[in-house]
Design a protein around this motif. Structure first.
Motif, PDB file in Angstrom:
ATOM      1  N   CYS A 239       0.643  -1.225   0.025  1.00 42.02           N
ATOM      2  CA  CYS A 239      -0.260  -0.060   0.188  1.00 42.02           C
ATOM      3  C   CYS A 239       0.638   1.170   0.144  1.00 42.02           C
ATOM      4  N   ASN A 240       0.910   1.652  -1.237  1.00 42.91           N
ATOM      5  CA  ASN A 240       2.311   3.419  -1.046  1.00 42.91           C
ATOM      6  C   ASN A 240       2.051   3.523  -2.657  1.00 42.91           C
ATOM      7  N   PHE A 241       2.308   4.569  -2.598  1.00 47.06           N
ATOM      8  CA  PHE A 241       2.562   5.252  -4.576  1.00 47.06           C
ATOM      9  C   PHE A 241       3.630   4.159  -4.667  1.00 47.06           C
ATOM     10  N   GLN A 242       3.655   4.502  -6.020  1.00 48.32           N
ATOM     11  CA  GLN A 242       4.471   3.979  -7.059  1.00 48.32           C
ATOM     12  C   GLN A 242       4.965   4.211  -8.831  1.00 48.32           C
ATOM     13  N   THR A 243       5.244   4.612  -8.698  1.00 47.99           N
ATOM     14  CA  THR A 243       6.218   4.975 -10.044  1.00 47.99           C
ATOM     15  C   THR A 243       5.970   3.730 -11.800  1.00 47.99           C
ATOM     16  N   LEU A 244       4.074   4.393 -11.986  1.00 49.75           N
ATOM     17  CA  LEU A 244       4.519   3.929 -13.442  1.00 49.75           C
ATOM     18  C   LEU A 244       4.637   4.285 -14.495  1.00 49.75           C
TER      19      LEU A 244
ATOM     20  N   ASN B  41       1.732   2.210 -23.391  1.00 43.24           N
ATOM     21  CA  ASN B  41       0.727   2.411 -24.976  1.00 43.24           C
ATOM     22  C   ASN B  41      -0.814   4.120 -24.500  1.00 43.24           C
ATOM     23  N   ALA B  42       0.188   5.296 -24.468  1.00 36.92           N
ATOM     24  CA  ALA B  42      -0.624   6.168 -24.663  1.00 36.92           C
ATOM     25  C   ALA B  42      -1.725   6.603 -25.443  1.00 36.92           C
ATOM     26  N   ARG B  43      -2.124   5.320 -26.449  1.00 35.08           N
ATOM     27  CA  ARG B  43      -3.303   5.679 -27.385  1.00 35.08           C
ATOM     28  C   ARG B  43      -4.248   4.833 -27.209  1.00 35.08           C
TER      29      ARG B  43
ATOM     30  N   ASP C  56      -4.730  10.888 -22.812  1.00 28.92           N
ATOM     31  CA  ASP C  56      -4.304  12.565 -22.171  1.00 28.92           C
ATOM     32  C   ASP C  56      -2.822  12.550 -21.328  1.00 28.92           C
ATOM     33  N   TYR C  57      -2.143  11.136 -21.552  1.00 24.96           N
ATOM     34  CA  TYR C  57      -0.656  11.047 -20.840  1.00 24.96           C
ATOM     35  C   TYR C  57       0.397  10.779 -22.238  1.00 24.96           C
ATOM     36  N   GLU C  58       1.713  11.439 -21.876  1.00 24.68           N
ATOM     37  CA  GLU C  58       2.762  11.301 -22.854  1.00 24.68           C
ATOM     38  C   GLU C  58       3.534   9.927 -23.498  1.00 24.68           C
ATOM     39  N   GLN C  59       3.935   9.028 -23.907  1.00 25.93           N
ATOM     40  CA  GLN C  59       4.195   8.309 -24.478  1.00 25.93           C
ATOM     41  C   GLN C  59       5.020   7.817 -23.107  1.00 25.93           C
ATOM     42  N   GLY C  60       5.472   6.705 -22.827  1.00 27.85           N
ATOM     43  CA  GLY C  60       6.926   6.662 -21.906  1.00 27.85           C
ATOM     44  C   GLY C  60       6.581   7.551 -20.997  1.00 27.85           C
ATOM     45  N   GLU C  61       5.536   8.350 -20.471  1.00 29.74           N
ATOM     46  CA  GLU C  61       5.476   9.697 -19.108  1.00 29.74           C
ATOM     47  C   GLU C  61       5.800   8.148 -18.025  1.00 29.74           C
TER      48      GLU C  61
ATOM     49  N   VAL D 241      -0.444  -1.289 -20.474  1.00 26.74           N
ATOM     50  CA  VAL D 241      -1.163  -0.203 -20.746  1.00 26.74           C
ATOM     51  C   VAL D 241       0.060   0.743 -19.963  1.00 26.74           C
ATOM     52  N   PHE D 242       0.510   0.286 -18.511  1.00 29.15           N
ATOM     53  CA  PHE D 242       1.063   0.372 -17.180  1.00 29.15           C
ATOM     54  C   PHE D 242       2.125  -0.814 -17.195  1.00 29.15           C
ATOM     55  N   THR D 243       3.633   0.161 -16.344  1.00 32.79           N
ATOM     56  CA  THR D 243       4.585  -1.124 -16.207  1.00 32.79           C
ATOM     57  C   THR D 243       4.873  -0.239 -14.844  1.00 32.79           C
ATOM     58  N   TYR D 244       5.272  -1.617 -13.661  1.00 30.59           N
ATOM     59  CA  TYR D 244       6.205  -0.441 -12.538  1.00 30.59           C
ATOM     60  C   TYR D 244       7.526   0.110 -13.466  1.00 30.59           C
ATOM     61  N   ALA D 245       7.172   1.712 -12.724  1.00 27.48           N
ATOM     62  CA  ALA D 245       9.468   1.256 -13.026  1.00 27.48           C
ATOM     63  C   ALA D 245      10.155   1.829 -12.060  1.00 27.48           C
ATOM     64  N   GLY D 246      11.303   1.068 -12.505  1.00 22.26           N
ATOM     65  CA  GLY D 246      11.949   0.759 -10.883  1.00 22.26           C
ATOM     66  C   GLY D 246      11.620  -0.184 -10.373  1.00 22.26           C
ATOM     67  N   GLU D 247      11.303  -0.099  -8.985  1.00 25.92           N
ATOM     68  CA  GLU D 247      10.895  -1.616  -7.828  1.00 25.92           C
ATOM     69  C   GLU D 247       9.449  -2.516  -8.261  1.00 25.92           C
ATOM     70  N   ASN D 248       9.345  -3.121  -8.565  1.00 24.71           N
ATOM     71  CA  ASN D 248       8.443  -4.500  -8.992  1.00 24.71           C
ATOM     72  C   ASN D 248       7.585  -4.798  -7.507  1.00 24.71           C
ATOM     73  N   PRO D 249       6.473  -4.162  -7.220  1.00 31.79           N
ATOM     74  CA  PRO D 249       5.928  -4.591  -6.292  1.00 31.79           C
ATOM     75  C   PRO D 249       5.856  -6.099  -6.069  1.00 31.79           C
ATOM     76  N   ASN D 250       5.310  -6.553  -6.622  1.00 36.05           N
ATOM     77  CA  ASN D 250       4.207  -7.641  -6.365  1.00 36.05           C
ATOM     78  C   ASN D 250       4.659  -8.732  -7.206  1.00 36.05           C
ATOM     79  N   GLY D 251       5.906  -8.999  -8.122  1.00 34.19           N
ATOM     80  CA  GLY D 251       6.636  -9.942  -8.848  1.00 34.19           C
ATOM     81  C   GLY D 251       5.744 -10.247 -10.438  1.00 34.19           C
ATOM     82  N   SER D 252       5.174  -9.422 -10.622  1.00 31.13           N
ATOM     83  CA  SER D 252       4.382  -8.954 -11.843  1.00 31.13           C
ATOM     84  C   SER D 252       5.219  -9.594 -13.084  1.00 31.13           C
ATOM     85  N   VAL D 253       4.709 -10.158 -13.842  1.00 24.97           N
ATOM     86  CA  VAL D 253       5.934 -10.658 -15.601  1.00 24.97           C
ATOM     87  C   VAL D 253       6.015  -9.264 -16.078  1.00 24.97           C
ATOM     88  N   SER D 254       6.960  -9.087 -16.400  1.00 22.70           N
ATOM     89  CA  SER D 254       7.210  -8.082 -17.126  1.00 22.70           C
ATOM     90  C   SER D 254       7.372  -6.727 -16.836  1.00 22.70           C
TER      91      SER D 254
END
Lengths: 88, 227
Positions: free
Chosen positions: B112-117, B121-123, B129-134, B164-177
């Motif tokens: 339970c914390n903020f996570q950088t994503l 895919n911004a299309r 309304d996001y930038e690709q890779g933001e 569409v979204f990935t965890y940037a930096g630490e992966n909090p849960n072990g999800s694939v890719s």
């Protein structure tokens, strides 16, 4: 009346974080022979069916559809005829 | 644009999602109880987070058989926007609208914390309304967000830009890719573990989630008519 006992387990290819944690605890307690732990579920279902075949078909169907998730899990089952619910 | 938020016994982010639609978009939003099955009045359906049916048997599975999911499947088939957040994502995989499954977090901890994503895919209707890779900051709150699919499905997700979204930096849960959110092949059903509705106002610590909702409105205006 039939009693189905369904065992749902994670597929071999899927990591079981709970099993890994329990394995670690058992090894910490000195059970050095413990090499692997996999955790699953045992589900008992009492059902009516006119024949064993009919009951078995239902058990297979709802185990695939509801009781297990084919993406991550597999299941096995045992089926036995019972006299009534009270006999379990 | 008319939104519906489904409510199952054990949902607990439904009010937050209603507030997000009202506060960010000033759009119409209706709570819909899980016993209802007619969702034809709505343009977008939100499946909120929580612990539907107490997470009994598996997360999301019992909710996936409730009457409202017939309406959700119909809406998805018709090309309407469907977004599942956290438990909503789990329900969408159980009902088969999204591939894969969500397992217990790899280190068994409820995170339970903020996570950088990273917006991969911004299309999509949910990210235009996001930038690709933001890089954006959105909180997570889950014990079973460890996305899993087999290698063939993962290759397909990558090939079709469905991640569409990935965890940037630490992966909090072990999800694939490092997957945090995926979309269906048709591009109208999104599932994500992070909670955009919890990051819409300054005092929440981030407003980065608001654009999930503004994206949906923007897409709808451009493709479906007036607001």
């Amino acid at each position: 009346m039939f009693k189905a006992t369904i065992y749902v387990t994670l597929k071999e290819s899927v990591l079981d974080p709970q099993g890994v944690a329990v394995r670690g605890s058992l090894q910490t307690l000195g059970y050095e022979g413990v090499k692997d732990v996999r955790i699953g579920k045992k589900i008992e279902v009492i059902l009516e069916g006119s024949s064993r075949e009919e009951a078995e078909a239902q058990v297979k169907e709802f185990s695939e559809k509801v009781l297990s998730n084919p993406v991550t899990e597999t299941f096995t089952y045992e089926l036995e005829e019972v006299v009534s619910c009270a006999s379990q | 644009m008319r939104f519906a938020v489904t409510i199952f016994p054990g949902s607990n982010c439904d009010i937050d999602c209603i507030h997000a639609v009202e506060d960010v978009l000033n759009a119409s939003v209706t709570p819909v109880w899980h016993q209802e099955s007619d969702l034809s009045r709505y343009d977008a359906i939100i499946l909120p987070g929580g612990f539907s049916y107490g997470d009994y048997l598996r997360t999301g599975v019992l909710a996936s058989f409730s009457p409202v999911m017939e309406g959700v499947k119909k809406a998805a088939r018709e090309g309407k926007l469907v977004i599942g957040i956290c438990n909503g994502f789990q329900i969408l995989t159980e009902v088969g609208l999204l591939p894969g499954a969500l397992r217990r977090n790899s280190r068994l901890k409820f995170r339970c914390n903020f996570q950088t994503l990273r917006v991969e895919n911004a299309r999509t209707p949910f990210t235009c309304d996001y930038e690709q890779g933001e890089l954006i900051s959105i909180p997570i709150a889950h014990g079973e967000g460890n996305y899993y699919c087999d290698d063939a499905t993962l290759a397909e997700l990558k090939r079709n830009n469905q991640i569409v979204f990935t965890y940037a930096g630490e992966n909090p849960n072990g999800s694939v890719s490092d997957i945090a959110g995926i979309i269906n092949r048709e591009g109208n059903v999104l599932g994500m573990m992070p909670h955009p509705e919890r990051a819409i106002l300054d005092w929440m610590g981030s407003k980065d989630g608001a654009r999930v909702f503004t994206s949906m409105l923007q897409y709808w205006k451009e493709n479906c008519g007036a607001a």
